[in-house]
Design a protein around this motif. Structure first.
Motif, short mmCIF file in Angstrom:
data_model
loop_
_atom_site.label_atom_id
_atom_site.label_comp_id
_atom_site.label_asym_id
_atom_site.label_seq_id
_atom_site.Cartn_x
_atom_site.Cartn_y
_atom_site.Cartn_z
N LEU A 67 -8.09 -3.87 7.41
CA LEU A 67 -6.69 -3.53 6.91
C LEU A 67 -6.10 -4.64 5.94
O LEU A 67 -5.53 -4.50 5.00
N HIS A 80 -2.89 2.56 3.17
CA HIS A 80 -3.67 3.79 3.63
C HIS A 80 -3.07 4.70 4.00
O HIS A 80 -3.28 5.99 3.74
N ASP A 90 1.48 0.31 7.51
CA ASP A 90 0.04 0.49 7.98
C ASP A 90 0.16 -0.41 9.17
O ASP A 90 -0.58 -0.06 10.16
#
Length: 450
Positions: free
Chosen positions: A274, A287, A350
């Motif tokens: 990430l 995402h 996220d």
């Protein structure tokens, strides 16, 4: 009384003129008058009726006679006059009605079929028009990014790779995944996208996002297929499936439970993936659907972030992201994604999903949490915030190193799920907290969404 003994009254035609009482037949003793003064029986000979009259009366009609007594027709209840009986009228009328009903029914069915056919043609034309626009949009995108996207395959090649989609690995929100193989023997996973998004957003998101990435913790897109309505994305095959398969099943029921060290390594790997998406590549990627189902594990249980169908690309200088409506999976969606009152949508969304997933990994791993415990009826992050120390000791079975690992995962998870996105750490900071010592790792403020 003879008249009362008669079971049938017969009406006979008589002369309407006055009786001539001067007629000798009335005056002498042997005439009509003497006969009528005596009782006598009147007989009616049914056999004397013409057969046509009998048939007429049998059909509920009445016989019509001429002046000479000959049968001339049958008077029917509907007012018509038939030559012999009234059944022919009813039969003809019934046949006429049946014919009318048949014609009307057939015409109605034919009309309905024509309307349905016209509607189907219109819908097909509309779909074809929409698909042509959608395909043109995707083709335009692929041309603009010709040097970026991976190899393109035909649908026939995809069918050969998967042996006509013989082995289904799973079903996701955007399509089914099948196992296959390339000509060089490399094992692959082929995701066939559902044909329900009118603008091809999911396909473009996947190709645009993953084509720009190259990281050990992000899946590699090997190729794709775009042929009419058929769309496929081709990835490396992950033999250990998704994280959900291992971390969220009870070992007593035959599920696969990973050890704390392995879970910690997986959490760190996802955090690094990430961090790379948010900061490491040329185009920043958010995402928007981080959850156990979208974390794949290779043969060494190295985590790979997958399923970029909801991903959003943005320039590095952008901190706030504009999205059209809430996106993600319930339970992992950041508050600001579905309500503006919690702040602006950003890469911190996220972070929230990641925190919820890590806390879920911790809670599902501990076999000591049963449905009868206090934690089952209370919001788990709130419960674990209040029982952190005792939980860490219980989960680690008095192992100092494991206690530190569990504490890191819990504290980082609690920081990540803060209501305000500004209170959450970046993924870079998350990696630092996980890889650092627990000595300076403090609990966040007790502001949790319960």
């Amino acid at each position: 009384n003879w008249s009362q003994a008669c079971s049938q009254v017969i009406q006979l035609p008589v002369h309407k003129g006055p009786i001539n009482h001067t007629d000798p037949g009335w005056t002498n003793g042997s005439g009509y008058a003497s006969l009528l003064r005596k009782e006598f029986q009147l007989g009616w000979n049914e056999s004397a009726k013409p057969p046509a009259c009998i048939q007429c009366e049998g059909s509920n009609g009445r016989c019509s006679h001429s002046r000479t007594g000959d049968f001339i027709g049958c008077l029917c209840p509907d007012g018509r006059v038939q030559s012999d009986n009234c059944d022919s009228t009813r039969r003809r009328h019934s046949k006429d009605r049946t014919k009318i009903y048949t014609i009307a029914g057939s015409s109605g069915i034919l009309m309905l079929c024509l309307l349905l056919f016209a509607f189907w043609l219109g819908y097909k034309k509309y779909r074809s028009k929409g698909k042509s626009k959608e395909t043109a949009r995707i083709e335009s995108f692929l041309q603009k990014n010709g040097t970026v996207h991976p190899k393109r395959y035909t649908y026939a090649q995809v069918k050969r790779m998967t042996r006509s989609f013989a082995e289904k690995l799973g079903q996701g929100g955007f399509g089914a995944v099948y196992r296959g193989g390339l000509s060089d023997g490399r094992q692959i996973a082929v995701k066939m996208l559902k044909d329900y998004k009118t603008d091809g957003e999911d396909f473009i998101n996947e190709v645009a996002s993953i084509s720009r990435t190259s990281h050990v913790n992000v899946v590699t897109l090997l190729g794709f297929c775009l042929e009419g309505s058929k769309r496929a994305l081709i990835y490396d095959y992950m033999p250990n499936g998704s994280l959900e398969r291992y971390a969220f099943k009870d070992g007593s029921e035959g599920g696969n439970i990973l050890g704390w060290e392995k879970l910690f390594d997986i959490a760190v790997g996802i955090a690094r993936g990430l961090e790379y998406l948010h900061r490491g590549c040329n185009t920043r990627i958010v995402h928007f659907d981080i959850k156990p189902h979208n974390i794949l594990l290779d043969q060494n249980f190295c985590p790979k972030i997958s399923d970029f169908g909801l991903a959003k690309l943005c320039l590095n200088k952008e901190s706030v992201i504009s999205i059209g409506g809430a996106r993600g999976t319930i339970g992992y969606i950041a508050p600001e994604v579905y309500s503006k009152q919690f702040g602006a949508v950003s890469s911190k969304s996220d972070v929230y999903s990641y925190g919820m997933m890590v806390l879920e990994m911790v809670g599902a791993r501990d076999k000591n949490i049963s449905p009868n415990t206090e934690s089952s009826s209370q919001y788990f992050p709130q419960w674990i915030y209040e029982h952190l120390d005792e939980y860490c000791i219980s989960a680690s079975e008095i192992d100092g190193e494991i206690t530190e690992v569990v504490r890191k995962m819990i504290v980082v998870g609690l920081w990540c799920i803060q209501l305000s996105s500004t209170d959450r750490p970046t993924m870079t900071r998350v990696v630092e907290m996980l890889e650092g010592s627990t000595t300076g790792l403090e609990l966040p403020p007790k502001v949790l969404l319960s």
